[in-house]
Motif scaffolding. Structure first.
Motif, PDB file in Angstrom:
ATOM      1  N   PRO A 187      -3.802 -20.090   2.570  1.00  0.00           N
ATOM      2  CA  PRO A 187      -2.786 -19.058   2.361  1.00  0.00           C
ATOM      3  C   PRO A 187      -3.394 -17.653   2.477  1.00  0.00           C
ATOM      4  CG  PRO A 187      -2.669 -20.725   0.632  1.00  0.00           C
ATOM      5  CD  PRO A 187      -3.933 -20.977   1.415  1.00  0.00           C
ATOM      6  N   PHE A 188      -2.566 -16.717   2.894  1.00  0.00           N
ATOM      7  CA  PHE A 188      -2.932 -15.304   2.978  1.00  0.00           C
ATOM      8  C   PHE A 188      -2.008 -14.542   2.047  1.00  0.00           C
ATOM      9  CE2 PHE A 188      -2.641 -11.310   5.860  1.00  0.00           C
ATOM     10  CZ  PHE A 188      -3.610 -10.643   5.129  1.00  0.00           C
ATOM     11  N   TYR A 189      -2.586 -13.917   1.017  1.00  0.00           N
ATOM     12  CA  TYR A 189      -1.836 -13.130   0.048  1.00  0.00           C
ATOM     13  C   TYR A 189      -2.101 -11.656   0.364  1.00  0.00           C
ATOM     14  CZ  TYR A 189      -2.351 -17.661  -2.267  1.00  0.00           C
ATOM     15  OH  TYR A 189      -2.378 -19.002  -2.548  1.00  0.00           O
ATOM     16  N   HIS A 190      -1.109 -10.985   0.897  1.00  0.00           N
ATOM     17  CA  HIS A 190      -1.253  -9.608   1.378  1.00  0.00           C
ATOM     18  C   HIS A 190      -0.526  -8.658   0.424  1.00  0.00           C
ATOM     19  CE1 HIS A 190      -0.473  -6.657   4.974  1.00  0.00           C
ATOM     20  NE2 HIS A 190      -1.290  -6.153   4.076  1.00  0.00           N
ATOM     21  N   PHE A 191      -1.307  -7.920  -0.346  1.00  0.00           N
ATOM     22  CA  PHE A 191      -0.768  -6.944  -1.300  1.00  0.00           C
ATOM     23  C   PHE A 191      -0.819  -5.541  -0.710  1.00  0.00           C
ATOM     24  CE2 PHE A 191      -1.862 -10.318  -4.189  1.00  0.00           C
ATOM     25  CZ  PHE A 191      -1.027 -10.171  -5.284  1.00  0.00           C
ATOM     26  N   ASP A 192       0.172  -4.733  -1.043  1.00  0.00           N
ATOM     27  CA  ASP A 192       0.151  -3.294  -0.779  1.00  0.00           C
ATOM     28  C   ASP A 192       0.561  -2.642  -2.086  1.00  0.00           C
ATOM     29  OD1 ASP A 192       0.784  -0.610  -0.200  1.00  0.00           O
ATOM     30  OD2 ASP A 192       1.305  -1.101   1.869  1.00  0.00           O
ATOM     31  N   VAL A 193      -0.392  -2.010  -2.766  1.00  0.00           N
ATOM     32  CA  VAL A 193      -0.129  -1.457  -4.096  1.00  0.00           C
ATOM     33  C   VAL A 193       0.085   0.056  -4.070  1.00  0.00           C
ATOM     34  CG1 VAL A 193      -1.314  -3.365  -5.228  1.00  0.00           C
ATOM     35  CG2 VAL A 193      -2.591  -1.297  -4.691  1.00  0.00           C
ATOM     36  N   TYR A 194       0.394   0.601  -2.897  1.00  0.00           N
ATOM     37  CA  TYR A 194       0.588   2.047  -2.751  1.00  0.00           C
ATOM     38  C   TYR A 194       1.654   2.580  -3.712  1.00  0.00           C
ATOM     39  CZ  TYR A 194       1.314   6.571  -0.513  1.00  0.00           C
ATOM     40  OH  TYR A 194       1.420   7.913  -0.267  1.00  0.00           O
ATOM     41  N   ARG A 195       2.710   1.811  -3.923  1.00  0.00           N
ATOM     42  CA  ARG A 195       3.825   2.262  -4.750  1.00  0.00           C
ATOM     43  C   ARG A 195       3.746   1.789  -6.202  1.00  0.00           C
ATOM     44  NH1 ARG A 195       6.862   4.928  -1.413  1.00  0.00           N
ATOM     45  NH2 ARG A 195       7.145   4.283   0.729  1.00  0.00           N
ATOM     46  N   ILE A 196       2.641   1.202  -6.599  1.00  0.00           N
ATOM     47  CA  ILE A 196       2.480   0.758  -7.986  1.00  0.00           C
ATOM     48  C   ILE A 196       2.314   1.980  -8.877  1.00  0.00           C
ATOM     49  CG2 ILE A 196       0.905  -0.415  -9.595  1.00  0.00           C
ATOM     50  CD1 ILE A 196       2.437  -2.412  -8.065  1.00  0.00           C
ATOM     51  N   ALA A 197       3.211   2.125  -9.844  1.00  0.00           N
ATOM     52  CA  ALA A 197       3.140   3.261 -10.758  1.00  0.00           C
ATOM     53  C   ALA A 197       2.356   2.909 -12.019  1.00  0.00           C
ATOM     54  CB  ALA A 197       4.556   3.714 -11.136  1.00  0.00           C
ATOM     55  N   GLU A 251      -2.855 -15.007 -10.454  1.00  0.00           N
ATOM     56  CA  GLU A 251      -2.696 -16.311  -9.808  1.00  0.00           C
ATOM     57  C   GLU A 251      -3.088 -16.234  -8.330  1.00  0.00           C
ATOM     58  OE1 GLU A 251       1.022 -18.342 -10.546  1.00  0.00           O
ATOM     59  OE2 GLU A 251       1.141 -17.380 -12.520  1.00  0.00           O
ATOM     60  N   TYR A 252      -2.804 -15.108  -7.702  1.00  0.00           N
ATOM     61  CA  TYR A 252      -3.188 -14.919  -6.303  1.00  0.00           C
ATOM     62  C   TYR A 252      -4.695 -14.695  -6.205  1.00  0.00           C
ATOM     63  CZ  TYR A 252       1.805 -14.248  -5.486  1.00  0.00           C
ATOM     64  OH  TYR A 252       3.159 -14.417  -5.412  1.00  0.00           O
ATOM     65  N   PHE A 253      -5.232 -13.797  -7.051  1.00  0.00           N
ATOM     66  CA  PHE A 253      -6.656 -13.484  -7.010  1.00  0.00           C
ATOM     67  C   PHE A 253      -7.503 -14.724  -7.279  1.00  0.00           C
ATOM     68  CE2 PHE A 253      -6.772  -8.625  -7.987  1.00  0.00           C
ATOM     69  CZ  PHE A 253      -5.836  -8.402  -7.004  1.00  0.00           C
ATOM     70  N   ASP A 254      -7.025 -15.592  -8.154  1.00  0.00           N
ATOM     71  CA  ASP A 254      -7.766 -16.801  -8.527  1.00  0.00           C
ATOM     72  C   ASP A 254      -7.330 -18.018  -7.722  1.00  0.00           C
ATOM     73  OD1 ASP A 254      -9.097 -15.311 -10.456  1.00  0.00           O
ATOM     74  OD2 ASP A 254      -7.677 -15.839 -12.035  1.00  0.00           O
ATOM     75  N   GLY A 255      -6.443 -17.818  -6.752  1.00  0.00           N
ATOM     76  CA  GLY A 255      -5.905 -18.934  -5.978  1.00  0.00           C
ATOM     77  C   GLY A 255      -6.860 -19.438  -4.915  1.00  0.00           C
ATOM     78  N   ASN A 256      -6.364 -20.350  -4.101  1.00  0.00           N
ATOM     79  CA  ASN A 256      -7.214 -20.921  -3.057  1.00  0.00           C
ATOM     80  C   ASN A 256      -6.842 -20.391  -1.681  1.00  0.00           C
ATOM     81  OD1 ASN A 256      -4.996 -22.337  -3.947  1.00  0.00           O
ATOM     82  ND2 ASN A 256      -5.579 -24.229  -2.994  1.00  0.00           N
ATOM     83  N   GLY A 257      -6.498 -19.114  -1.636  1.00  0.00           N
ATOM     84  CA  GLY A 257      -6.213 -18.464  -0.374  1.00  0.00           C
ATOM     85  C   GLY A 257      -7.107 -17.257  -0.193  1.00  0.00           C
ATOM     86  N   PHE A 258      -6.764 -16.447   0.803  1.00  0.00           N
ATOM     87  CA  PHE A 258      -7.456 -15.187   1.066  1.00  0.00           C
ATOM     88  C   PHE A 258      -6.541 -14.071   0.565  1.00  0.00           C
ATOM     89  CE2 PHE A 258      -8.349 -11.406   3.487  1.00  0.00           C
ATOM     90  CZ  PHE A 258      -9.723 -11.391   3.634  1.00  0.00           C
ATOM     91  N   THR A 259      -7.010 -13.264  -0.365  1.00  0.00           N
ATOM     92  CA  THR A 259      -6.225 -12.169  -0.922  1.00  0.00           C
ATOM     93  C   THR A 259      -6.741 -10.849  -0.383  1.00  0.00           C
ATOM     94  OG1 THR A 259      -5.855 -13.405  -2.970  1.00  0.00           O
ATOM     95  CG2 THR A 259      -5.462 -11.029  -3.044  1.00  0.00           C
ATOM     96  N   MET A 260      -5.830 -10.048   0.182  1.00  0.00           N
ATOM     97  CA  MET A 260      -6.179  -8.708   0.645  1.00  0.00           C
ATOM     98  C   MET A 260      -5.294  -7.705  -0.080  1.00  0.00           C
ATOM     99  SD  MET A 260      -6.398  -7.095   4.440  1.00  0.00           S
ATOM    100  CE  MET A 260      -4.657  -6.781   4.608  1.00  0.00           C
ATOM    101  N   VAL A 261      -5.916  -6.676  -0.648  1.00  0.00           N
ATOM    102  CA  VAL A 261      -5.192  -5.663  -1.408  1.00  0.00           C
ATOM    103  C   VAL A 261      -5.353  -4.312  -0.713  1.00  0.00           C
ATOM    104  CG1 VAL A 261      -4.875  -4.554  -3.649  1.00  0.00           C
ATOM    105  CG2 VAL A 261      -5.689  -6.932  -3.532  1.00  0.00           C
ATOM    106  N   GLU A 262      -4.271  -3.849  -0.089  1.00  0.00           N
ATOM    107  CA  GLU A 262      -4.289  -2.503   0.485  1.00  0.00           C
ATOM    108  C   GLU A 262      -4.126  -1.495  -0.650  1.00  0.00           C
ATOM    109  OE1 GLU A 262      -1.882  -1.571   3.922  1.00  0.00           O
ATOM    110  OE2 GLU A 262      -1.781  -3.690   4.474  1.00  0.00           O
ATOM    111  N   TRP A 263      -4.846  -0.389  -0.569  1.00  0.00           N
ATOM    112  CA  TRP A 263      -4.837   0.674  -1.569  1.00  0.00           C
ATOM    113  C   TRP A 263      -5.433   0.188  -2.896  1.00  0.00           C
ATOM    114  CZ3 TRP A 263      -3.918   5.306   0.440  1.00  0.00           C
ATOM    115  CH2 TRP A 263      -3.135   5.389   1.592  1.00  0.00           C
TER     116      TRP A 263
END
Length: 149
Positions: A72-82, A94-106
């Motif tokens: 799995p590919f977990y693609h985060f974009d946290v630009y709008r996280i307040a 759950e994503y960070f500790d999962g069995n996929g590839f996690t990418m976090v933009e920003w």
């Protein structure tokens, strides 16, 4: 490592190569100014994972999940996280500790939520070297434990 690319296709190809080396549970922080090519790089990551569906930035949904590749590919974009609590509400761990590839933009906007070890990728422009030139720095952040990219 520092890489230089001179076209969107070269930037995408670097993403492909990085993803081909990725192991389940890998977390990547992707930083760079608006318009620097983060989504193009993410498209390369997805291709390297064997994902065929179109990849777009999850700016308004925070996370996009793609499951049709070799992992799995977990693609985060946290630009709008307040507030970091927003990440907790969607269950980011759950994503960070999962069995996929996690990418976090920003990811630089939520440093307190990043795991103890991850790969940091920074994309920068240099107009003096051309419109499509990108300097891409890939480095390990935090403590290394077990497998990584």
């Amino acid at each position: 490592m520092i890489y230089e690319t001179y076209s969107a296709e070269e930037t995408k190809e670097l993403g492909r190569k990085i993803a081909q080396q990725a192991s389940p549970g890998s977390v990547c922080a992707l930083t760079g100014d608006l318009g620097v090519g983060k989504t193009v790089f993410a498209q390369g990551i997805a291709q390297g994972l064997g994902i065929c569906e179109p990849i777009c930035s999850p700016t308004f949904t925070i996370v996009q999940v793609y499951e049709d590749g070799r992992m799995p590919f977990y693609h985060f974009d946290v630009y709008r996280i307040a507030d970091p609590e927003e990440m907790e509400e969607i269950g980011y761990e759950e994503y960070f500790d999962g069995n996929g590839f996690t990418m976090v933009e920003w990811a630089d906007l939520i440093p307190e939520l990043m795991p103890s070890a991850y790969q940091k990728i920074t994309i920068e422009k240099d107009p003096e070297k051309g419109f499509d030139y990108r300097r891409i720095t890939v480095e390990q952040a935090g403590e290394r434990t077990g497998e990584h990219l």
